[in-house]
Design an enzyme around this catalytic site. Structure first.
Site, short mmCIF file in Angstrom:
data_model
loop_
_atom_site.label_atom_id
_atom_site.label_comp_id
_atom_site.label_asym_id
_atom_site.label_seq_id
_atom_site.Cartn_x
_atom_site.Cartn_y
_atom_site.Cartn_z
N GLU A 298 4.65 -5.17 7.40
CA GLU A 298 3.43 -3.92 8.20
C GLU A 298 4.08 -3.92 9.39
O GLU A 298 4.26 -2.51 9.96
CB GLU A 298 2.24 -4.18 7.99
CG GLU A 298 1.72 -3.99 6.54
CD GLU A 298 1.65 -5.47 5.80
OE1 GLU A 298 2.38 -6.29 5.97
OE2 GLU A 298 0.97 -5.27 4.76
N ALA B 174 0.78 -1.21 -0.01
CA ALA B 174 0.02 -0.03 0.15
C ALA B 174 0.89 1.08 -0.10
O ALA B 174 1.94 1.27 0.54
CB ALA B 174 -0.88 -0.09 1.10
N GLY C 220 0.59 -4.88 0.89
CA GLY C 220 -0.66 -4.93 0.02
C GLY C 220 -0.25 -5.66 -1.37
O GLY C 220 -1.13 -6.19 -2.07
N GLU D 275 -0.76 -9.11 -0.35
CA GLU D 275 -2.37 -9.49 -0.43
C GLU D 275 -3.08 -9.19 -1.62
O GLU D 275 -3.99 -10.25 -1.84
CB GLU D 275 -2.80 -8.48 0.81
CG GLU D 275 -2.36 -8.53 2.14
CD GLU D 275 -2.41 -7.42 2.91
OE1 GLU D 275 -2.14 -6.14 2.52
OE2 GLU D 275 -2.72 -7.57 4.06
N1 CAA Z 1 4.52 3.18 -0.51
C1 CAA Z 1 4.72 4.36 -1.21
N2 CAA Z 1 6.22 4.81 -1.79
C2 CAA Z 1 7.00 3.38 -1.74
C3 CAA Z 1 6.53 2.30 -1.39
C4 CAA Z 1 5.40 2.15 -0.65
N3 CAA Z 1 4.96 1.14 -0.11
N4 CAA Z 1 7.51 1.35 -1.44
C5 CAA Z 1 8.50 2.02 -2.24
N5 CAA Z 1 8.13 3.43 -2.41
C6 CAA Z 1 8.82 4.58 -3.17
C7 CAA Z 1 9.94 5.01 -2.48
O1 CAA Z 1 9.36 5.92 -1.65
C8 CAA Z 1 11.03 5.64 -3.10
O2 CAA Z 1 10.42 6.68 -3.67
P1 CAA Z 1 11.30 8.16 -3.83
O3 CAA Z 1 12.50 7.53 -4.81
O4 CAA Z 1 10.25 9.18 -4.37
O5 CAA Z 1 11.84 8.36 -2.53
C9 CAA Z 1 10.77 4.55 -4.40
O6 CAA Z 1 9.43 3.94 -4.22
C10 CAA Z 1 11.97 3.47 -4.68
O7 CAA Z 1 11.87 3.00 -3.27
P2 CAA Z 1 13.35 2.88 -2.54
O8 CAA Z 1 14.26 4.07 -2.72
O9 CAA Z 1 13.02 2.66 -1.11
O10 CAA Z 1 13.88 1.45 -3.26
P3 CAA Z 1 14.78 0.48 -2.56
O11 CAA Z 1 15.29 -0.52 -3.52
O12 CAA Z 1 15.88 0.99 -1.60
O13 CAA Z 1 14.04 -0.35 -1.52
C11 CAA Z 1 11.96 -1.56 -0.68
C12 CAA Z 1 12.91 -1.11 -2.04
C13 CAA Z 1 12.82 -2.34 0.33
C14 CAA Z 1 10.75 -2.26 -1.16
C15 CAA Z 1 11.59 -0.36 0.21
O14 CAA Z 1 11.03 0.59 -0.76
C16 CAA Z 1 10.45 -0.62 1.17
O15 CAA Z 1 10.87 -0.92 2.23
N6 CAA Z 1 9.15 -0.19 0.80
C17 CAA Z 1 8.04 -0.22 1.81
C18 CAA Z 1 7.51 -1.61 1.90
C19 CAA Z 1 6.39 -1.84 2.85
O16 CAA Z 1 6.61 -1.40 4.00
N7 CAA Z 1 5.49 -2.22 2.25
C20 CAA Z 1 4.02 -2.35 3.31
C21 CAA Z 1 3.17 -1.08 3.03
S1 CAA Z 1 1.97 -1.13 4.12
C22 CAA Z 1 0.77 -2.24 3.56
O17 CAA Z 1 0.86 -2.61 2.34
C23 CAA Z 1 -0.58 -2.16 4.51
C24 CAA Z 1 -1.57 -3.12 3.82
O18 CAA Z 1 -1.60 -4.21 4.21
C25 CAA Z 1 -2.59 -2.85 2.87
#
Ligand code: CAA
Length: 239
Positions: A133, A67, A110, A113
């Protein structure tokens, strides 16, 4: 049909539609607009008689990193309740036609999911599946504690959810999260091949068989068997 955040090719192969999540810079983070576009595109294809099966993909680096955390960050509990994002997911769950996920790279939160809303899953060797999460101080909200547990069992689901650590495609295969793991060059072709094969089946068969398998996920055995039997008889009323 071309949307901004979801690109649709309604006949990539005869009877097979392809939907591609299209926020590559944000690793296909599932913001509300993308989810609404996806739901709308899927609903149109689900009602289109020329489409028999649908394939959902992202890109090699990310199916979806979850998400959109930036969109959720400043929202209150009441905001989220009123936005009611999960009704969109519920509509995707109710699709009649087979939906096949073709995934690679990050399949997180998500994203995982959403994969569990699909009926079959082809993964590239580079795919990594996780529910991170709890690393953000929240918890899964689109089935990551319920569907995941039914699919891979309690202790494995508990490990994924409580540690937030992602698992490899190889482990996802062994744990029953995906159907097949293939080299990254092949995952989309393999999903399209499977979709084309399934598209040969009779549409009513597909619809009632999918419905019956899904029924098993939230009913007792006797309820599920009764449902199956009714669908079995019903098909004798068709060509
Ligand atoms: N939401 C919004 N933006 C996201 C994102 C997310 N879940 N995941 C990545 N991005 C964006 C980053 O902000 C970044 O944007 P900018 O360049 O503008 O800063 C871009 O994507 C690239 O990401 P990274 O620079 O972080 O890339 P990386 O290769 O260093 O890392 C990653 C990749 C490990 C996937 C890392 O981005 C990360 O940990 N992302 C979050 C993953 C996460 O926590 N997902 C769960 C979300 S909550 C959820 O899903 C709730 C539910 O049950 C519905």
């Amino acid at each position: 049909m071309k949307n901004e955040l979801v690109v649709v090719e309604p006949q990539i192969r005869p009877g097979v539609a392809l939907l591609r999540l299209n926020r590559p810079k944000e690793l296909n983070a599932l913001n509300w607009q993308l989810m609404a576009e996806l739901r709308d595109a899927l609903k149109v294809l689900d009602q289109d008689d020329s489409v028999k099966t649908m394939v959902l993909t992202g890109n090699d680096r990310a199916f979806a990193a979850g998400a959109d955390i930036h969109q959720m960050a400043d929202k209150s509990a009441m905001d989220l309740l009123l936005i009611d994002q999960f009704s969109t997911w519920e509509q995707i769950r109710r699709l009649k036609k087979p939906l096949i996920a073709a995934v690679s790279g990050f399949v997180l939160g998500g994203g995982n999911e959403l994969v569990m809303h699909c009926d079959l899953v082809i993964a590239s060797e580079t795919a990594r599946f996780g529910q991170p999460e709890l690393l953000l101080g929240i918890m899964p909200g689109a089935g990551g504690t319920q569907r995941l547990t039914r699919q891979i069992g309690k202790v494995r689901a508990m490990e994924m959810v409580l540690t937030g650590q992602a698992i490899s495609a190889k482990d996802a295969l062994a744990w029953g999260l995906v159907n097949r793991v293939v080299p990254v060059e092949c995952y989309l072709d393999e999903a399209l091949r499977l979709a084309s094969d399934i598209a040969q089946r009779a549409p009513l068969d597909l619809r009632l068989a999918k419905e019956s398998v899904l029924k098993s996920q939230d009913s007792s055995l006797s309820e599920g068997l009764a449902f199956e039997r009714k669908n079995f008889y019903l098909l004798f009323a068709s060509n």
